[in-house]
Design an enzyme around this catalytic site. Structure first.
Site, PDB file in Angstrom:
ATOM      1  CB  CYS A 189       3.905   9.455   3.321  1.00 19.31           C
ATOM      2  SG  CYS A 189       2.335  10.254   2.155  1.00 19.31           S
TER       3      CYS A 189
ATOM      4  CE1 TYR B  36      -3.525  14.353   2.948  1.00 18.09           C
ATOM      5  CE2 TYR B  36      -4.041  12.160   2.678  1.00 18.09           C
ATOM      6  CZ  TYR B  36      -3.310  13.195   3.363  1.00 18.09           C
ATOM      7  OH  TYR B  36      -2.592  12.764   4.431  1.00 18.09           O
TER       8      TYR B  36
ATOM      9  CB  SER C  15      -0.803  -0.208   1.226  1.00 21.31           C
ATOM     10  OG  SER C  15      -1.899   0.768   1.241  1.00 21.31           O
ATOM     11  N   PRO C  16       0.291   2.430  -0.544  1.00 21.19           N
ATOM     12  CG  PRO C  16      -0.863   3.979  -1.682  1.00 21.19           C
ATOM     13  CD  PRO C  16      -0.750   2.550  -1.449  1.00 21.19           C
TER      14      PRO C  16
ATOM     15  CB  ALA D 263       0.447  10.370  -1.296  1.00 18.15           C
TER      16      ALA D 263
ATOM     17  NE  ARG E  88      -5.472   3.534  -0.582  1.00 11.70           N
ATOM     18  CZ  ARG E  88      -4.647   2.975   0.137  1.00 11.70           C
ATOM     19  NH1 ARG E  88      -4.097   3.553   1.289  1.00 11.70           N
ATOM     20  NH2 ARG E  88      -4.519   1.662  -0.013  1.00 11.70           N
TER      21      ARG E  88
ATOM     22  CD  GLN F  67      -2.030   7.279  -2.949  1.00 16.69           C
ATOM     23  OE1 GLN F  67      -1.241   7.640  -1.946  1.00 16.69           O
ATOM     24  NE2 GLN F  67      -3.161   6.703  -2.581  1.00 16.69           N
TER      25      GLN F  67
END
Ligand SMILES: Cc1cc2nc3c(=O)[nH]c(=O)nc-3n(C[C@H](O)[C@H](O)[C@H](O)COP(=O)(O)O)c2cc1C
Length: 371
Positions: A41, A198, A38-39, A73, A246, A115
């Site tokens: 940061c 976001y 999963s992405p 992201a 997502r 992403q």
């Protein structure tokens, strides 16, 4: 091999025919298994440029056997970063450093994804290990934008400037340009970040969008930004490259965005050219009470898959091989995405192959083959 057509739940919906180590094909891309990183940061970029940290962080999860490794992201604009340390893809300068990383991921048998993101009203924050609060402009922060001038709250005190229709067009084009750069950098899977409060999520959630124009008010209007941006990204991508979106499947509050809204949005995203819905939740409301626990978001992936007829990814406290395998075997989702478990154990996929007696499917690098 079953060819999954764009946006459609394939014949393999026949429950029980697929498992965690079945390959998965969308468009021109085949994941060797259903396990995705999963992405996440890493707050370790300078001017958005990924660093050696990213190469090792993402590369070691590819070595660890994940079928899909999605980079964090990455801002489509500098002002769309969460923090000054967030990665980016807003300029041509970002292409080469990312290419080094995608090359390594591919050499080790995984599919590299990215992403693409805009943090909207949740941008301009300090690094988490420095507290994560809004960063004032004189301390390295910047002005933020959003659908309406409503601050997130808590430590995120910045009130975003309400975007004009021209601003919306500029940001949409930034997503398109970022998607093209991502392909040039060797990414083979693009995810549009429309979750966690976001920018895109803040448009479709009534909590953060109080606009009176064609981008606010009714459901139809609030989802317009997400749908138009998805269509524009899809048009810019080669046919062979999958696009996942997502979403936050619920805001977890009364009067917020709901699972039923997500099902309807997913139907429309499918028509807009999205291939897979990555079903997360929350992030747009400061004090939302989220009943976290093992697999707490998995049922959203199941409902969206069933009701909207689009393939889905399940994410959120998936930590055990048998748990992940059951999600696929029971036809609840088509891939699983793991975040924190992969931080604890980059070799989750290899361990899962062993636990599920599928070691013939594990793709260890030759260097580690004797392990
Ligand atoms: C360190 C860290 C960074 C994250 N960064 C992102 C991100 O860039 N994009 C995103 O959509 N989610 C991000 N998330 C959320 C995860 O992708 C995932 O959805 C969430 O952690 C739940 O999965 P898990 O229980 O397997 O950790 C992040 C999570 C962690 C722990």
């Amino acid at each position: 091999m079953t060819q999954v057509k764009q946006g459609a739940v394939s014949d393999e919906k026949a429950i029980g025919t697929q498992n965690l180590f079945s390959p998965f094909t969308i468009r021109g891309v085949t994941l060797p298994n259903r396990i995705a990183v999963s992405p996440m940061c890493q707050y370790s970029a300078t001017n958005g440029l990924p660093s050696d940290w990213h190469l090792v962080h993402l590369g070691s999860r590819a070595v660890g056997g994940a079928g899909l490794v999605i980079a964090e992201a990455s801002g489509v604009e500098a002002r769309g970063r969460i923090t000054p340390g967030c990665a980016g893809i807003w300029s041509d300068e970002h292409v080469e450093p990312w290419r080094r990383i995608t090359k390594f991921i591919k050499e080790n048998g995984s599919i590299p994804g990215i992403q693409i993101a805009h943090a909207g009203r949740k941008a301009s924050c300090a690094l988490p290990w420095n507290g994560g609060a809004s960063l004032s402009n004189d301390k390295g922060g910047w002005d933020t934008i959003g659908p309406s001038p409503i601050a997130f709250g808590g430590d995120l005190t910045k009130t975003p400037r309400e975007m004009s229709v021209e601003d919306i067009e500029i940001v949409r084009q930034s997503f398109v340009d970022a998607a093209k750069r991502a392909v040039a950098a060797g990414f083979e899977w693009i995810e549009f970040h429309s979750a966690h409060g976001y920018l895109s999520h803040s448009f479709y959630s009534p909590i953060s969008n109080q606009r009176k124009d064609q981008y606010g008010g009714s459901f139809e209007n609030r989802v317009r930004f997400t749908l138009e941006t998805s269509s524009a990204i899809r048009e810019a991508l080669p046919d062979a490259i999958p696009l996942s979106v997502r979403i936050s499947s619920t805001d977890w509050v009364d009067d917020g965005w709901t699972l039923n809204d997500s099902i309807e949005l997913s139907r429309r995203l499918k028509n807009a050219g999205a291939d897979l819905i990555d079903c997360s939740s929350g992030g747009n409301v400061l004090d939302a009470k989220i009943p976290t626990g093992a697999g707490y978001q998995t049922s959203f992936a199941g409902a969206i898959r069933r009701e909207a007829g689009i393939v889905t990814g399940a994410v959120g406290m998936i930590t055990e091989p048998a748990q992940a395998d059951q999600i696929i075997r029971n036809g609840v989702a088509d891939i699983v995405l793991l975040a924190r478990e992969f931080l604890r154990n980059p070799y989750f996929a290899h361990d899962a192959a062993k636990a599920l007696r599928q070691t013939d499917k594990a793709h260890w690098p030759v260097q580690y083959g004797r392990a």
